[in-house]
Write a protein that holds these residues in place. Structure first.
Motif, mmCIF file in Angstrom:
data_model
loop_
_atom_site.group_PDB
_atom_site.id
_atom_site.type_symbol
_atom_site.label_atom_id
_atom_site.label_comp_id
_atom_site.label_asym_id
_atom_site.label_seq_id
_atom_site.Cartn_x
_atom_site.Cartn_y
_atom_site.Cartn_z
ATOM 1 N N THR A 42 0.809 -1.227 0.000
ATOM 2 C CA THR A 42 0.000 0.000 0.000
ATOM 3 C C THR A 42 0.842 1.277 0.000
ATOM 4 O O THR A 42 0.289 2.361 -0.117
ATOM 5 C CB THR A 42 -0.928 0.032 1.228
ATOM 6 N N ARG A 43 2.133 1.164 0.112
ATOM 7 C CA ARG A 43 2.955 2.365 0.215
ATOM 8 C C ARG A 43 3.286 2.961 -1.153
ATOM 9 O O ARG A 43 3.169 2.322 -2.176
ATOM 10 C CB ARG A 43 4.253 2.083 0.975
ATOM 11 N N ALA A 264 2.831 6.430 -12.075
ATOM 12 C CA ALA A 264 1.904 7.306 -11.347
ATOM 13 C C ALA A 264 1.284 6.607 -10.148
ATOM 14 O O ALA A 264 1.019 7.242 -9.110
ATOM 15 C CB ALA A 264 0.809 7.800 -12.296
ATOM 16 N N ALA A 265 1.060 5.310 -10.242
ATOM 17 C CA ALA A 265 0.400 4.585 -9.154
ATOM 18 C C ALA A 265 1.265 4.492 -7.899
ATOM 19 O O ALA A 265 0.743 4.285 -6.795
ATOM 20 C CB ALA A 265 0.014 3.184 -9.621
ATOM 21 N N ILE A 266 2.575 4.670 -8.055
ATOM 22 C CA ILE A 266 3.453 4.567 -6.884
ATOM 23 C C ILE A 266 4.067 5.923 -6.518
ATOM 24 O O ILE A 266 4.979 5.990 -5.699
ATOM 25 C CB ILE A 266 4.582 3.548 -7.132
ATOM 26 N N THR A 267 3.553 6.998 -7.144
ATOM 27 C CA THR A 267 4.156 8.325 -6.985
ATOM 28 C C THR A 267 3.214 9.271 -6.258
ATOM 29 O O THR A 267 2.006 9.279 -6.498
ATOM 30 C CB THR A 267 4.526 8.919 -8.356
ATOM 31 N N VAL A 268 3.778 10.096 -5.382
ATOM 32 C CA VAL A 268 3.061 11.193 -4.739
ATOM 33 C C VAL A 268 3.625 12.493 -5.297
ATOM 34 O O VAL A 268 4.840 12.708 -5.266
ATOM 35 C CB VAL A 268 3.232 11.166 -3.207
ATOM 36 N N ASP A 269 2.760 13.348 -5.824
ATOM 37 C CA ASP A 269 3.178 14.618 -6.415
ATOM 38 C C ASP A 269 2.799 15.756 -5.470
ATOM 39 O O ASP A 269 1.625 15.945 -5.159
ATOM 40 C CB ASP A 269 2.502 14.814 -7.772
#
Length: 654
Positions: A42-43, A264-269
């Motif tokens: 989930t991270r 994108a699914a594992i990235t925080v912008d």
């Protein structure tokens, strides 16, 4: 082992104190801390921080670094000081080792690389090609990051393909002759492909016991070198990555969606914005700034940009007097632009509130406008909307102050040229008063026209600008509010306390009542005109007594070189052939009263009174005749405008 007081090192004390002083970004810090405690499925694995210079990216990255250390993670931070990938990997290894995490495989092979490299550089028989290959960062990166195509990538901008191939052939031959071990030759020719898998193996081994966080600061400066390597890292090119590894990337620009979209699914912008008002005041309070006038000045000068808030708070200030650091701010925003001419272009483009190619043609010349427009779009502090550009205010404010302080006369000259440009564009729409207020573009051009007129000479044009505002109120509360906002910006950018005080007096709580605001504006305009001892060419008409009356229509305006309808033969404000606007307000900020002597005005055929043909015979009759009045810009002593362009505005900045 801890020192006296329980701290393990001075750096730990420094981090603790920096954390205590840190203000804002609480949500980002909480999210990052929570993410490190999440299970792998989930991270998030990539945190991308971006924002303009001075917004606090480096400070936040330090906070995240401290959070990672708090929970026991092994962390490493790199920036533009690591000039190539070999140096970057060595820095990661060195920092992790300092926290108790040994990268044995990488360290041993890196030591081999350094020895072999030193042997080559110390050999007087070594050809220059071999030396260049080992010491030129662009070459080393290109041969390692794009091994199959060594003449592409970063190398293309620094070394020609012919030079690259020549260096490769000569260096390969020398290395093969000097070192019998083929592995040593490959290590020197392609160190990244040799060393990166060993570093990944070491990280995977360390991840069995501790989490890992790798941070990359000033990414806008290292993108060409680091980004291809990071993407190959995520692709698994150097081996499978551990699930406890997190990457944090900080730069002025967002990550390129064309390259990073698949992650994108594992990235925080995170886009970082200036402080809120409460956050800025909290920082000032923590720094011991309690004087309210001083606080207000710092908030105004800094635009709540964290770096400037902190710098101004630490500087000298007494009784509201604060050193303006606009020059320092400009230097910070343009830190990575070495070309002096390009830096000047940015400062020039910051002058208007809104940019399009036509505006840039006025400032920099028609031939440069299109290229300059495209180049400006690349800056992180430039925002594009509906095909136009505008600078974020926190950046534009210091740039405008810097330009005004550096050359007040040129500042005024540029604004006069922009005023003429917007006036001609508005008149070129040819709208009558029946239609002009419903036209969004006409209103927009009017507001920009007024803004630049006030910035060109606020003292002598404030009364005229206020009378324009009185007519704006007839368009409703929203238009009145936008006009007040424009007036406030003009006062700030022209550094005119009279305008600022005027805005404070006119603003009320909530949405302005247009009729009441119009009464206030007319009273203010009259008192302002008296304060500068100026006498209107024609007395204010009956619409003064009736603030609800619609302004008169004096004829539809024409563009530059086109006589306005409703004039028999009256000359426009900037010479024969420039039409007036659409009566009253529509006659325009320059179309009435701002003419040069001898180019038209009271003596022009069809002119009733005033200058520039503003009160020429109306093309409309009937009820409109009941409300004819002189332009709110009619004035006898506007000689400063004599040298305005006669048709097209001048080109400044060539």
């Amino acid at each position: 082992m801890s020192d006296v007081g329980g701290a393990r090192s001075m750096q730990e004390i420094i981090r603790a104190r920096q954390s205590d002083d840190f203000v804002g970004r609480q949500q980002q810090r909480d999210d990052f801390r929570a993410n490190l405690r999440c299970p792998p499925d989930t991270r998030k694995f990539v945190f991308a921080l971006h924002g303009q210079a001075g917004i606090g990216k480096t400070h936040l990255l330090r906070q995240l670094h401290g959070i990672a250390l708090e929970i026991g993670a092994l962390t490493a931070r790199t920036d533009e000081n690591e000039t190539d990938l070999v140096a970057l990997m060595a820095a990661v290894s060195r920092q992790i080792a300092g926290q108790g995490g040994e990268t044995r495989g990488f360290s041993q092979r890196f030591a081999d690389y350094q020895r072999r490299r030193d042997e080559v550089l110390a050999d007087p028989q070594a050809p220059s090609a071999a030396r260049e290959l080992l010491t030129t960062s662009a070459v080393r990166v290109a041969f390692s990051a794009v091994r199959a195509l060594p003449c592409l990538g970063v190398l293309a901008d620094a070394v020609t393909p012919e030079e690259a191939n020549t260096w490769l052939d000569q260096a390969s031959a020398f290395f093969a002759a000097k070192f019998r071990n083929h592995a040593d030759v490959q290590l020197l020719l392609s160190p990244v492909d040799d060393l990166a898998p060993l570093l990944v193996d070491d990280l995977r081994r360390l991840a069995q016991h501790r989490q890992l966080v790798l941070m990359f600061d000033n990414f806008e400066r290292t993108t060409e070198i680091v980004e291809p390597w990071l993407l190959r890292l995520l692709e698994g090119h150097f081996g499978e990555l551990p699930t406890t590894l997190v990457l944090a990337i900080a730069g002025q620009y967002p990550l390129d969606v064309n390259k990073w979209g698949e992650y994108a699914a594992i990235t925080v912008d995170w886009r970082l914005d200036p402080f809120t008002d409460d956050e800025a005041r909290t920082l000032l309070r923590r720094k011991g700034v309690s004087d309210q006038p001083t606080i207000e000045v710092i908030l105004e000068l800094s635009g709540r940009l964290p770096l400037l808030v902190a710098t101004l708070a630490d500087g000298p200030h007494t009784g509201g007097a604060v050193q303006d650091l606009s020059g320092m701010a400009v230097e910070r925003f343009l830190k990575w632009e070495p070309d002096a001419a390009r830096r000047s272009d940015v400062l020039l483009a910051a002058l208007p509130r809104v940019l399009d190619e036509d505006v840039l043609a006025v400032l920099a010349g028609p031939r440069r406008a299109a290229g300059l427009f495209q180049w400006l779009r690349e800056f992180p502090f430039v925002v594009e909307s509906h095909g136009r550009l505008h600078f974020q205010q926190v950046v534009r404010g210091p740039m405008v102050r810097h330009g005004r302080g550096r050359s007040p006369s040129r500042f005024a000259e540029l604004h006069r040229a922009l005023f003429a440009h917007y006036r001609n564009r508005r008149l070129g729409l040819g709208l009558s008063e029946r239609h002009c207020w419903a036209d969004a573009e006409w209103r927009r051009l009017l507001f920009e026209e007024t803004y630049h007129l006030l910035c060109a000479d606020s003292r002598r044009s404030l009364s005229s600008g206020l009378r324009a505002g009185a007519d704006v109120c007839l368009a409703g509360a929203v238009a009145a509010r936008h006009w007040l906002d424009m007036l406030a910006e003009a006062g700030r950018d022209a550094d005119d306390p009279a305008i600022a005080e005027c805005v404070r007096a006119l603003r009320g709580d909530g949405e302005p009542d247009p009729i009441e605001l119009r009464r206030k504006i007319i009273d203010r305009a009259d008192s302002t005109q008296r304060s500068v001892a100026r006498t209107p060419a024609v007395p204010w008409s009956r619409s003064d007594a009736d603030p609800t009356a619609r302004p008169a229509v004096a004829g539809a305006g024409g563009a530059a070189g086109v006589p306005g309808a409703g004039f028999d033969s009256g000359a426009g404000a900037f010479g024969p052939g420039i039409g007036g606007g659409a009566g009253g307000l529509a006659s325009g900020l320059g179309g009435a009263g701002w003419s040069a002597p001898g180019t038209g005005g009271a003596a022009s055929a069809g002119g009733a009174a005033g200058r520039g043909g503003a009160l020429g015979a109306s093309s409309q009759r009937g009820d409109d005749e009941e409300h004819q009045r002189p332009s709110w810009l009619a004035d006898d002593d506007d000689d400063w405008f004599d040298d305005m362009p006669k048709a097209a505005p001048p080109v400044i900045g060539l």
